[in-house]
Every structure is written in structure tokens, then in C-alpha cells.
Design a protein around this motif. Structure first.
Motif, mmCIF file in Angstrom:
data_model
loop_
_atom_site.group_PDB
_atom_site.id
_atom_site.type_symbol
_atom_site.label_atom_id
_atom_site.label_comp_id
_atom_site.label_asym_id
_atom_site.label_seq_id
_atom_site.Cartn_x
_atom_site.Cartn_y
_atom_site.Cartn_z
ATOM 1 N N ASP A 227 -43.836 -23.406 4.225
ATOM 2 C CA ASP A 227 -42.922 -23.956 5.239
ATOM 3 C C ASP A 227 -43.246 -25.386 5.637
ATOM 4 O OD1 ASP A 227 -41.553 -21.534 5.349
ATOM 5 O OD2 ASP A 227 -42.866 -20.734 6.919
ATOM 6 N N ARG A 228 -44.538 -25.759 5.576
ATOM 7 C CA ARG A 228 -44.943 -27.098 6.023
ATOM 8 C C ARG A 228 -45.869 -27.760 4.997
ATOM 9 N NH1 ARG A 228 -45.382 -23.764 10.190
ATOM 10 N NH2 ARG A 228 -47.649 -23.708 10.193
ATOM 11 N N PRO A 229 -45.383 -27.946 3.768
ATOM 12 C CA PRO A 229 -46.220 -28.620 2.760
ATOM 13 C C PRO A 229 -46.557 -30.035 3.213
ATOM 14 C CG PRO A 229 -43.949 -28.476 2.020
ATOM 15 C CD PRO A 229 -44.040 -27.647 3.257
ATOM 16 N N SER A 230 -47.783 -30.458 2.952
ATOM 17 C CA SER A 230 -48.232 -31.760 3.449
ATOM 18 C C SER A 230 -47.814 -32.916 2.550
ATOM 19 C CB SER A 230 -49.759 -31.753 3.603
ATOM 20 O OG SER A 230 -50.391 -31.532 2.353
ATOM 21 N N THR A 231 -47.462 -32.630 1.300
ATOM 22 C CA THR A 231 -47.071 -33.694 0.363
ATOM 23 C C THR A 231 -45.869 -33.247 -0.455
ATOM 24 O OG1 THR A 231 -48.448 -32.924 -1.485
ATOM 25 C CG2 THR A 231 -49.505 -34.381 0.137
ATOM 26 N N ALA A 232 -45.225 -34.221 -1.081
ATOM 27 C CA ALA A 232 -44.095 -33.917 -1.961
ATOM 28 C C ALA A 232 -44.553 -33.077 -3.147
ATOM 29 C CB ALA A 232 -43.446 -35.214 -2.444
ATOM 30 N N TYR A 233 -45.795 -33.292 -3.600
ATOM 31 C CA TYR A 233 -46.316 -32.495 -4.714
ATOM 32 C C TYR A 233 -46.376 -31.016 -4.333
ATOM 33 C CZ TYR A 233 -49.408 -30.429 -8.140
ATOM 34 O OH TYR A 233 -49.928 -29.602 -9.103
ATOM 35 N N ILE A 234 -46.916 -30.734 -3.148
ATOM 36 C CA ILE A 234 -47.008 -29.338 -2.698
ATOM 37 C C ILE A 234 -45.621 -28.746 -2.515
ATOM 38 C CG2 ILE A 234 -47.777 -27.809 -0.841
ATOM 39 C CD1 ILE A 234 -50.098 -28.816 -2.405
ATOM 40 N N ALA A 235 -44.713 -29.516 -1.933
ATOM 41 C CA ALA A 235 -43.355 -29.026 -1.708
ATOM 42 C C ALA A 235 -42.676 -28.654 -3.011
ATOM 43 C CB ALA A 235 -42.543 -30.087 -0.973
ATOM 44 N N ALA A 236 -42.943 -29.398 -4.072
ATOM 45 C CA ALA A 236 -42.333 -29.109 -5.366
ATOM 46 C C ALA A 236 -43.082 -28.013 -6.117
ATOM 47 C CB ALA A 236 -42.296 -30.384 -6.214
#
Length: 357
Positions: A227-236
Motif C-alpha cells: 500500500d505504501r511502497p517507498s520507491t517506484a521500483y517497489i511499487a512496480a
């Protein structure tokens, strides 16, 4: 050292060739009794980290502490750590009971204690009836249970698991995930688990450390990662995300190609190039949401509990939506126009230059 932590890795580096650091600077605390998963793509450093904990690899520099004592120079067999491997590593000439008794005999346990502990370990993994069978007479799932019981039989404080379910089929893999988590809760042992499977990490873990290029990109509970990824890498990397790239204005993101997506309250400087990301399950069919875009159906797949919709925006970007079954009109076909929307709080915005973008 914090007494709540069983393991502390401080300033750990690892190089195999003396020139390139596969682990440039690792600092990691592992809490007593937690189920910590090291998650990452191939070559991200997760397995190297596990092998250094186990004692099969030595750190190039830095310190590894267990219960407040440095262990980086302690041989693997003297660390008292249980290990479970993907290939099970069972002795084929020994029975199940003999496989479980082996680590106890190596530790000098007498026959009475050994028999008692082997019996309890077999009960734990529900294999008491298989005690006299050889590994070749067991299924893959049963062999994995034996490997797990052998790692637990001498009551270690720490158990390391390296892709232990990788050789199992999907249904058995999911069943074993549940069993391993149940055993962890029952015993309260500390588990460090390596996998490249995101759903496995989210399902089983108290916390997940996501590795990327030898570093921990984010360490957090599963819900926070998702829900709260710290970076775009984690979000993807964690789950699935729609990424929309463009230039910020005061209240919108102007996508490549000129399409304007409302982006109220983004909190970043206008003129910055940025990526807005939204989960497919947050995308809905609606004209009444704060963020809405015109699109056309590019593809659809009925998946039982939901329909996976791929829609193409006017600028050529595609957006994936997971819609509850029945949300799409029955006569919807490829090429049909529709309006997709979501709420601002469902979006993550990362400026260009942020990790992963």
C-alpha cells in the motif's frame, strides 16, 4: 545490541572477485521469533545474504552478530542454525527417522532423547506414519516436510529457508506455505526465508526485505510494502501497477502525447517529470471519480471472481483494471469506448530520479 533482535548484520559487504561488491553495504536487524522474507529478483543479493548468515559464505567485511556474539568466523556446523533447501538435501540411504536423527547424533544426543525429539518433529509435520520410509518413497511435499522437520528437530533459534517450495506445484506450494506459517506460529522460532515469489512473501511474512542490486530497497510488513511502497521500483515490483509518465502541472499530469490526467494535491513542484502509479484493483468504470480518463477496450479476460480489462488511452498508454465480475456490460467488446477512474488517494507519484524511475 537490541535484546529484541536475534541477528544484527552491520556494514556487511561481499565480493566474490575482489573488485565488484555484490553486497555493497548491508545493515539488517532480525527480530526474535519473526518470519522475515528476503525477496528479490535473481542476482539481487538475497541468497548471498542467506548464505552469509548460514556460514556457507564469509563476508568480505562487516559484522554478523547472533545473540550478541559475532559469528562471521564461526563455521556453519557450529552456528546451530537449521537450514531448508529447495532440493531437500535428504540422505537417500536413510529412513525418514534416520534423516531426522542425524543432526541430533552429531550434537551428541543419546538414543532416548533422539527418539523423543524425532517423534515430536514427525508429529509436527504429520509424518509419523512415514518414519521407516526412504525419501524416494515419498512425494515431493512429504520430502519437503521431512526437510523442514530435520531443520527443526534440534530446536534451533534460527531457521533459514532457501526457496524451499520452488520445486512444488502451485496447489501443493500454497498448502505448504500455510503449513510452514502454522509451524512458525506454533514454535515461535525465528525464520529467514528467501524467495523471488512476491505472493509467497506477502502471504507468509511478518516483514519483507526487498533486495535490489545488493541493497535492501525497503523493509516493511507486507501491507505497507503493497500500500505504501517507498520507491517506484517497489511499487512496480510488488504486485501490479499501472505507470503513467508525464510532466506535472499544479493539479494534473500531462502525459507524453498531451493527454492530461487530473492529479490533485500531488505536493510536488510543477514542471517536474513524474510517474503516477495506480493499482489495477483501484481502477473502476466511472465518470464520477476525482480522476477519470477516456479509453477504449484493448483486451478482456474473464477470471471468475474478476474480469481483467486492458484499456488503451488516447495517447497510446495502456491501463489494466481488475473489475468485479458483472461490472462490464455483457455486450462490451474490444474497441468499445469507456471511462476509467480512480481516487487521488489510490495514486502514488514519484518524481524522475527517484529509485526505480
Amino acid at each position: 545490541m537490541d535484546q529484541d533482535n536475534l541477528i544484527e548484520m552491520v556494514g556487511v559487504q561481499k565480493s566474490y572477485d575482489g573488485a565488484h561488491l555484490v553486497i555493497p553495504d548491508l545493515n539488517l536487524s532480525i527480530r526474535r521469533g519473526e518470519f522475515l522474507t528476503l525477496l528479490g529478483a535473481s542476482g539481487s543479493g538475497k541468497t548471498t545474504t542467506l548464505m552469509m548468515l548460514a556460514g556457507f559464505e564469509n563476508p568480505t567485511c562487516g559484522q554478523i552478530m547472533m545473540d550478541g556474539r559475532p559469528i562471521q568466523d564461526v563455521p556453519a556446523h557450529q552456528r546451530g542454525i537449521g537450514m531448508v533447501f529447495q532440493n531437500y538435501a535428504l540422505f537417500p540411504h536413510m529412513t525418514v527417522a534416520e534423516n531426522l536423527a542425524y543432526p541430533l547424533k552429531m550434537r551428541g544426543n543419546d538414543k532416548t532423547v533422539t527418539k523423543d525429539k524425532v517423534g515430536r518433529a514427525l508429529d509436527l509435520v504429520q509424518l509419523s506414519a512415514m518414519a521407516e520410509r526412504k525419501p524416494a518413497q515419498l512425494s515431493g511435499g512429504q520430502q519437503q516436510r521431512v526437510a523442514l522437520a530435520r531443520a527443526l528437530v534440534f530446536e534451533p533459534e534460527l531457521v533459514l529457508m532457501d526457496e524451499p517450495l520452488g520445486a512444488l506445484d502451485k496447489n501443493l506450494r500454497e498448502h505448504m506455505q500455510f503449513e510452514i506459517k502454522q509451524i512458525h506460529r506454533q514454535l515461535g522460532v525465528t525464520v529467514v526465508y528467501v524467495t523471488h515469489d512476491q505472493s509467497e512473501a506477502l502471504t507468509m511474512s511478518d516483514r519483507v526485505a526487498v533486495f535490489h542490486d545488493g541493497r535492501i530497497e525497503q523493509l516493511a510488513p507486507p501491507a505497507e510494502l503493497y500500500d505504501r511502497p517507498s520507491t517506484a521500483y517497489i511499487a512496480a515490483f510488488i504486485g501490479e501497477n499501472n505507470g503513467l509518465d508525464g510532466v506535472l502541472t499544479d493539479s494534473s499530469l500531462v502525459l507524453d502525447g498531451g493527454l492530461r490526467v487530473p492529479l490533485p494535491g500531488h505536493g510536488l513542484l510543477p514542471g517536474l517529470r513524474a510517474r503516477a502509479m495506480v493499482r489495477p484493483e483501484s481502477v473502476r468504470l466511472s465518470k464520477d471519480l476525482s480522476v477519470s480518463v477516456q479509453a477504449r477496450v484493448a483486451d478482456m479476460a474473464y477470471l471468475g471472481d474478476h474480469t481483467r480489462l486492458v484499456a488503451r488511452l488516447d495517447n497510446g498508454n495502456t491501463v489494466v483494471a481488475k473489475l468485479t465480475s458483472g461490472a462490464l456490460p455483457e455486450d462490451t467488446s474490444v474497441g468499445a469506448p469507456l471511462v476509467l477512474g480512480w481516487e487521488p488517494e489510490d495514486m502514488l507519484v514519484f518524481p524522475q530520479g527517484a529509485a526505480g524511475f
